[in-house]
Design an enzyme around this catalytic site. Structure first.
Site, PDB file in Angstrom:
ATOM      1  N   GLU A  44     -13.323 -12.447  -6.440  1.00 27.62           N
ATOM      2  CA  GLU A  44     -12.046 -11.809  -6.789  1.00 27.62           C
ATOM      3  C   GLU A  44     -10.924 -12.269  -5.887  1.00 27.62           C
ATOM      4  OE1 GLU A  44     -14.859 -10.407  -5.812  1.00 27.62           O
ATOM      5  OE2 GLU A  44     -15.090  -8.366  -6.546  1.00 27.62           O
ATOM      6  N   CYS A  65     -11.626  -1.615  13.882  1.00 27.83           N
ATOM      7  CA  CYS A  65     -11.878  -3.035  14.116  1.00 27.83           C
ATOM      8  C   CYS A  65     -12.066  -3.368  15.589  1.00 27.83           C
ATOM      9  CB  CYS A  65     -10.732  -3.873  13.557  1.00 27.83           C
ATOM     10  SG  CYS A  65     -10.364  -3.457  11.855  1.00 27.83           S
ATOM     11  N   GLU A 109       2.123   1.717  -3.356  1.00 29.43           N
ATOM     12  CA  GLU A 109       1.081   2.250  -4.249  1.00 29.43           C
ATOM     13  C   GLU A 109       0.865   3.745  -3.996  1.00 29.43           C
ATOM     14  OE1 GLU A 109      -2.641   0.152  -3.955  1.00 29.43           O
ATOM     15  OE2 GLU A 109      -3.642   1.460  -5.405  1.00 29.43           O
ATOM     16  N   GLU A 159       0.828  -1.200   0.000  1.00 22.09           N
ATOM     17  CA  GLU A 159       0.000   0.000   0.000  1.00 22.09           C
ATOM     18  C   GLU A 159       0.873   1.265   0.000  1.00 22.09           C
ATOM     19  OE1 GLU A 159      -4.153  -0.383   1.786  1.00 22.09           O
ATOM     20  OE2 GLU A 159      -3.134   0.922   3.208  1.00 22.09           O
ATOM     21  N   LYS A 191     -15.900  -9.735   7.096  1.00 18.69           N
ATOM     22  CA  LYS A 191     -14.826 -10.603   6.584  1.00 18.69           C
ATOM     23  C   LYS A 191     -15.395 -11.956   6.145  1.00 18.69           C
ATOM     24  CE  LYS A 191     -11.154  -7.977   7.637  1.00 18.69           C
ATOM     25  NZ  LYS A 191     -10.299  -7.389   6.595  1.00 18.69           N
ATOM     26  N   GLU A 203     -16.535 -11.233   2.811  1.00 19.36           N
ATOM     27  CA  GLU A 203     -15.385 -10.962   1.945  1.00 19.36           C
ATOM     28  C   GLU A 203     -14.716 -12.270   1.498  1.00 19.36           C
ATOM     29  OE1 GLU A 203     -11.943  -9.440   3.923  1.00 19.36           O
ATOM     30  OE2 GLU A 203     -11.369  -8.164   2.241  1.00 19.36           O
ATOM     31  N   SER A 218      -7.279   1.844  -2.735  1.00 19.23           N
ATOM     32  CA  SER A 218      -6.088   1.074  -3.057  1.00 19.23           C
ATOM     33  C   SER A 218      -6.514  -0.282  -3.608  1.00 19.23           C
ATOM     34  CB  SER A 218      -5.270   0.881  -1.777  1.00 19.23           C
ATOM     35  OG  SER A 218      -4.430  -0.244  -1.911  1.00 19.23           O
ATOM     36  N   CYS A 244      -8.642  -2.046   3.584  1.00 25.68           N
ATOM     37  CA  CYS A 244      -8.567  -3.203   4.477  1.00 25.68           C
ATOM     38  C   CYS A 244      -9.921  -3.633   4.999  1.00 25.68           C
ATOM     39  CB  CYS A 244      -7.690  -2.883   5.681  1.00 25.68           C
ATOM     40  SG  CYS A 244      -6.060  -2.391   5.192  1.00 25.68           S
TER      41      CYS A 244
END
Lengths: 133, 591, 597
Positions: free
Chosen positions: B370, B506, B286, B283, B362, B365, B323, B303
């Site tokens: 992907e 979180c 990037e 990151e 999550k 996710e 990102s 994230c």
């Protein structure tokens, strides 16, 4: 909708009052009829013989005259034949009745007489003697 | 200040507060079910609908709800009269008469506000019986199960979703006995704009909104001798898990947690913090490229999967700015099934990756197409609560476990990886590394305290390498919306932005231990802050505190990935997003 | 011809529209043209005359003749005989069922004789679609007076002095409500007209809006002036299309004349009204639920206080009154507080409109002075119980009300008295019950309505009322236990005590009041498993009286489930296990040998 579109919006209480006066005729008949004991009544005999003798023309002419004279408490009504039995010669017969008073009957009331009755009897209180029964 | 009399005791209270507030000040307990004010989260749920908190007011014919009745001068309140108690019991009995009786096998057994209420009111018989509302439970999502039959119409989910998170998934529908909280057009949760942040489940008083559990599946995998079951733990888990075992808020239980996971039978116990360091490598790289190469800016961190879903649905036009980095636990899974499998000499097909996360999103996710090669990077996601459940199931005395260390190869982490679990932490970790890269040397400054704090939307300017790096931070999706709208309107000129969907980041995630909300009135954030402080303490204790200093990470790049942003890194560690929009369905066209 | 000799009013209320007034109008116009009387006759569709059961109603002026149940085929006779020749069609006069007497003038009819019309004063008199009619009477005089002669507080003081109490059901003093809104500090205030009339069978608000929409508009403007509002909302059920349409026409006309809009009558008072359609949820008659609905939110109540007069529409001070309350206001301003106080009873001035229905001879909309005895409404105006049956109870207050029994039949109707006898004023439904009505069944009926119409927000109303209903259902099926009766009362009281809004707080009333006054009937259901009124099907048995049975098999042949055993010359027996209690056999038996018991 039978409402006429106003020329302009009312902009004062005065204008409102004038407008209300102009519309008074709309409901006058209903308001007067709701209190029949207070109104003056013109009854036009409307049997077949009466109609034949021109009672409808008389009635309508008297109506216009009542309006013209601004007689707000007067109702004009078509009523059943008022002729005595077998004698239709008195038609058109018109009865005028004031609250609490004895009624007055007129005979052979043509248009002109009808108008005279309104002008004299109803507007001024003078009975039209020549046509009185 | 005005004078009132509460249970015959005169007291002086502030004008404008409720009877319930006054009772709390006086230490008098009035039970509530629907009421929930979490002032620090800006959540105010006062529907006055459960009618459990009824009290007697002198001069009033009917009872008054303590939660919505404001005090007035000279008010005389009695909270515990036989009439009030009888009404209270009746309300709970009525709710129970319309509630499934599967408490023993409910996700919220022993942690249910309705159950506790029934217990504390000593209800031994439900005098009422009759029709019970019937709804199918919604199991469409991988993250949550919605069981409307357990809904008591407290409206907390609606409030937190609409007012705090501004996602607007829930509203009441139907009327009378058929009224229930539901999604638009009763769509399955999976098809809605739900981000699966799980904040609704964390405020639900009953089992109407619960996490979808994968405990059974994980036990089966552990029992399978052919499988190599490896587990990774997110940073926020270690500072909250202790609460499930009676420890203080903010207790750090990293070592005990690792020990417990070994006891449970995971073959390898690794740390998501390792992958957080990996994420920073990618990151930061990037970010530097985007700053130096002309955009697009700002770069948003990626994230948080709930946040990713939020931008996909709510701001599809901004889909190019996050990102491309996958989230740490996904990076972990990708590396585990390639580099690690190779290193351990195991067939990647037999590697099972389990993530312990403070998060429900999550779970969703992990099922994104992907984020998979021929098999998903991550096989199962368990929450902090599920881990606690497994620890209990395994019969472990958590508090007495001897502390243990993570396994090697993917177990090392720096302080930068640790602070990923709190708002401001990801961006601070990124800045720690980016600053060094931009300066071209290791700099002295490690703590970028200007990025810390619990305000919902924060901004800071960091001076590095002769430039001003403008940073924006938001936590809670309502705050995120504010920030994103500014970007959309062209009124923001940040270089980088960190967004976390849950209040506090979180540490306040939807998979964290449920908080006893009555005692915490208005101060849930204080608990979240204690967890965050524990993370910063763990960071401070670390020898290495910048991601690029992580020896295992260095080894990973040297042996496998090459450079940050390399072709291989891109294949394994980066992802793509989809413009989803809001309710992409065919509604009847209005004329 | 410029002057009308005749004015014919045809009732154009929803009731008369459905009984065919539009066809009557067409036929009348056709006959008028045929006889050449069209030019001299004005035909007007007006609002409700109140005597809906007798519709379509046609009234002829100046004779003041009141025709009932007029059909299109009667019009030719009316025109040819009455209008042309002055011979009223006597067969179309109302005939009093108890005496057989016919009445040509409505004023002489017992139904109208005792009524005092204030709220309904102009209903059935003015053309609701023509502002000129309204202007021709007292229309907008009160507004003009207030705007030019009175301060805001003057208006509020008159309303307070008049003692007017909200006609929507609660009976809250209107003037005090206005004063609260006046005192609330804000740059923006609203007035709302609650036209979400939802009680089953109540239609006074609808009739007023259909018959006299301008009075509502004028009253809202007065309220707006008094409290300092400049925007008004009429929240009206979409199921009232005629009222909506007439109201919209009236608003447009008022705007065209400058009686709504900016600088009304040249003053600096601005006021505009928008019409908001409700989707027909009963709970939206509750003012906070109504406000939520106007704001596009779920129609469910909020807790009070704050009251709408403090924090209302869009969180601004808002006066909400119902339609009937509003229409009293222009007349109070015109005639003074003393005039209003002179009508009605102490503490309950003015009149109240009731929708009289049920087992009564004269069904319709009646307006009576407060303080009139219930017995006068039932026997004088209502013409007594239909079919000479025995009066059992009067249900008032709609689904939130209660049943008043014979022992209280001489109670004078006021807000407070009705509450004292376990019922309430409500919005004005009055349903008369006779000996054939089962009170358990009635309580069940009303509760069914509130259970259906509850918004579901709070526990006692959502689940409690459902449980009450289920208990009643069990009782009516013969599955009740004696303890259930105490349980009903117990739960009913708690629901009243704990519910969030007026709907829940009053929903148990039908149960509690019937328990109070008709306990014997409840006991008969649970102890003897009998329904004394013979209404609860599950508790009935049709039996053959052997002495009367002539064994003709007629009943056997008509039975749809074939449960009658018997053949010619063998006395018949009904198999109770299979009987569905349809009553076909009882109706068919030529010897009255089958009875239900």
């Amino acid at each position: 909708m039978s409402m006429t579109v106003p020329a302009k919006k009312i902009t004062s209480r005065q204008e409102l009052a004038e407008l209300k006066k102009a519309f008074k005729g709309h409901t006058l008949m209903r308001m007067v009829s709701e209190e029949p004991e207070k109104r003056r009544e013109i009854s036009v005999s409307m049997g077949t013989c009466g109609i034949e003798a021109g009672a409808r023309d008389t009635m309508l002419a008297m109506l216009d005259e009542v309006v013209a004279q601004e007689l707000d408490d007067v109702s004009i009504m078509a009523v059943d034949c008022m002729s005595p039995a077998d004698d239709c010669s008195a038609e058109p017969i018109v009865k005028v009745e004031f609250p609490g008073e004895k009624s007055v009957r007129y005979k052979n009331v043509d248009v002109a007489t009808g108008i005279e009755i309104v002008q004299q009897h109803l507007a001024k209180g003078n009975i039209v003697e020549r046509a009185k029964i | 200040m005005i004078s009132i009399t509460l249970n015959d005791k005169p007291m002086s209270v502030e004008e404008g507060i409720t009877v319930l507030d006054a009772a709390k000040q006086a230490g008098v307990y009035i039970p509530t079910l629907c009421h929930m004010n979490l002032h620090s989260l800006n959540m105010h749920n006062n529907p006055g609908s459960c009618r459990v908190c009824m009290v007697e007011l002198e001069g009033r014919r009917t009872l008054a709800p303590a939660c919505t009745t404001k005090v007035f001068d000279g008010m005389k309140v009695r909270t515990n009269t036989p009439k009030a108690i009888k009404s209270r019991r009746t309300m709970v009995e009525l709710l129970l008469s319309n509630h499934p009786t599967d408490c023993l096998i409910c996700d919220r057994n022993n942690n249910c506000e309705l159950q506790s209420m029934a217990s504390s009111l000593g209800i031994r018989k439900i005098r009422y019986s009759g029709e019970r509302m019937r709804f199918d439970s919604d199991t469409s999502s991988h993250a949550m199960i919605r069981d409307p039959e357990k809904c008591i119409l407290c409206r907390r989910c609606e409030t937190v979703c609409n007012e705090v998170q501004t996602v607007n998934v829930y509203s009441a529908k139907g009327r009378g006995f058929d009224a229930v909280l539901s999604t638009a057009f009763d769509m399955p949760l999976y098809d809605t704009t739900c981000t699966f942040c799980g904040q609704c489940a964390s405020v639900c008083p009953t089992g109407a909104l619960v996490q979808r559990s994968y405990i059974t599946e994980v036990w089966d995998e552990i029992a399978d001798p052919d499988k190599l079951v490896i587990v990774q733990t997110a940073p926020a888990v270690r500072v909250a898990l202790g609460e499930e075992f009676g420890m203080d808020y903010g207790s750090r239980v990293t070592g005990k947690m690792v020990a417990a996971l070994r006891h449970i039978g995971f073959d390898k116990v690794y740390d998501t913090d390792f992958a957080a360091d990996l994420t920073i490598m990618e990151e930061a790289n990037e970010l530097i490229k985007r700053i130096q190469g002309g955009g697009p800016l700002p770069m948003l961190t990626s994230c948080c999967p709930a946040w990713v879903r939020f931008i996909e649905h709510q701001f599809p036009s901004l889909i190019d700015i996050p990102s491309s980095c996958a989230s740490p636990h996904e990076m972990f899974g990708a590396i585990a099934k390639t580099y690690l499998a190779e290193k351990l000499g195991v067939d990647p097909k037999k590697v099972v990756v389990v993530s312990i996360m403070p998060c429900l999103a999550k779970k969703h996710e992990a099922n994104r197409a992907e984020l998979a090669t021929e098999f998903p990077h991550v096989d199962y996601v368990l929450t902090t609560r599920e881990l606690a459940s497994m620890i209990r199931e395994a019969g472990l005395s958590f508090g007495e476990l001897e502390e243990a260390d993570f396994d090697k190869v993917m177990g090392e982490s720096t302080g930068a990886g640790v602070i990923f679990g709190t708002t401001g932490g990801v961006i601070e970790a990124a800045v720690r590394t980016a600053a060094c890269k931009l300066e071209g040397k290791e700099i002295d400054k490690i703590d970028f305290t200007e990025l810390r704090g619990m305000d919902g939307v924060r901004e800071a300017t960091v001076h590095v390498a002769g430039m001003d790096l403008r940073i924006g931070i938001a936590h809670g999706l309502g705050n995120a919306r504010t920030l994103l709208q500014k970007i959309k309107d062209g009124k923001a000129d940040y270089h980088a932005i960190e967004i976390m969907a849950c209040p506090g980041g979180c540490v306040g995630g939807g998979g964290q231990p449920l908080l006893q909300t009555y005692s915490l009135e208005g101060d849930k954030m204080a608990v979240i802050e204690k967890r965050a402080k524990a993370l910063y303490a763990e960071d401070a204790d670390k020898q290495r505190r910048r991601s690029h200093e992580n020896k295992e990470i260095q080894q990973l790049y040297a042996e496998f990935l090459g450079e940050p942003g390399s072709h291989k890194a891109h294949d394994l560690l980066h992802t793509t997003y989809t413009k989803r929009g809001v309710y992409n369905i065919n509604l009847p066209s209005s004329k | 011809m410029s002057n009308y000799r005749l004015q014919i009013l045809i009732c154009g209320g929803t009731g008369c529209v459905s009984s065919g007034c539009l066809e009557v109008e067409d036929a009348l116009v056709e006959s008028l043209r045929k006889h050449g009387l069209y030019e001299e006759t004005k035909v007007i569709k007006v609002g409700c005359f109140g005597f809906c059961e007798q519709g379509p109603i046609v009234k002829v002026y100046p004779d003041n003749t009141f025709y009932v149940r007029v059909e299109a085929k009667d019009c030719e006779e009316i025109v040819a005989e009455h209008l042309l020749k002055g011979r009223p069609v006597k067969r179309l006069f109302f005939k009093e069922p108890s005496t057989g007497e016919r009445y040509s003038h409505h004023r002489d009819m017992p139904f109208y004789e005792t009524q005092v019309r204030v709220a309904l004063k102009l209903c059935g008199i003015v053309d609701p679609e023509n502002i000129e009619d309204y202007l021709a009477v007292d229309g907008y005089d009160a507004l003009a007076k207030a705007l030019t002669e009175m301060t805001q507080m003057d208006v509020i003081d008159v309303i307070k002095a008049s003692g007017l109490r909200g006609r929507g059901g609660g009976g809250f003093p209107t003037g005090r409500k206005w004063e609260t809104a006046y005192n609330a500090e804000s740059n923006k205030k609203y007035v709302i007209c609650n036209a979400d009339e939802g009680d089953p069978g109540a239609f006074m608000d609808r009739s007023i809006m259909e018959g006299d929409p301008h009075s509502v508009i004028e009253a809202m403007a007065l309220a707006a002036y008094a409290i300092g509002a400049d925007e008004g909302v009429v929240y009206i059920r979409a199921e009232y299309p005629l009222a909506v349409n007439r109201l919209k026409i009236a608003i447009e006309q008022a705007k065209a004349y400058g009686l709504l809009g900016k600088n009304i009558l040249g003053t600096d008072f601005n006021f505009d009204i928008q019409v908001n359609l409700g989707a027909g949820a009963f709970v939206c008659g509750e003012e906070t639920a109504l406000i939520n609905s106007v704001q596009g939110e779920r129609g469910e109540p909020n807790f009070k206080p704050p009251f709408p007069a403090q924090v209302g529409l869009w969180k601004e001070p808002t006066v909400i009154n119902n339609v009937e309350t509003y229409v009293n206001i222009p007349q109070i301003i015109n005639n003074g507080a003393d005039w209003f106080q002179s009508l009605g009873a102490p503490g309950n001035p003015g009149t109240k409109v009731f929708a009289l229905a049920g087992k009564i001879n004269n069904v319709g909309l009646v307006e009576v002075p407060m303080g009139i005895k219930i017995s006068d409404i039932i026997y004088k105006i209502g013409g007594g119980i239909r079919g000479g049956k025995k009066f059992k109870a009067l249900q008032t207050g709609g689904p939130s009300g209660g049943c008043i029994s014979q022992e209280n039949i001489d109670v004078e109707v006021t807000f407070d008295n009705l509450e004292k006898v376990g019922s309430m004023m409500g919005s004005g439904g009055m349903i008369v019950m006779d000996e054939d009505d089962c009170m358990v069944d009635i309580a069940k009926f009303y509760l069914d309505f509130t259970v259906e119409e509850s918004c579901g927000k709070c526990t006692p109303c959502r689940i409690g009322n459902k449980r009450l209903y289920e208990t009643l259902e069990n009782i009516s099926k013969g599955k009740g236990k004696i303890e259930d009766l105490e349980e009903l009362r117990d739960l009913g009281v708690i629901i009243k005590d704990c519910s969030l809004c007026g709907l829940g707080q009053t929903a148990p009333n039908p149960v509690l009041s019937t328990l109070n006054f008709f306990m014997d009937e409840y006991r008969a259901h649970v102890v003897d498993k009998k329904c004394p009124a013979g209404a609860c099907k599950d508790l009935l048995e049709y039996v053959v009286i052997p002495e009367k049975c002539i064994a003709c098999t007629l009943c056997k042949r008509v039975c749809p489930v074939d449960c009658i055993i018997g053949e010619p010359k063998v006395i018949h027996v009904i198999d109770q296990a299979r009987c569905i209690k349809c009553g076909a056999c009882e109706a068919k038996c030529p010897k009255d040998a089958i009875v239900k018991q």
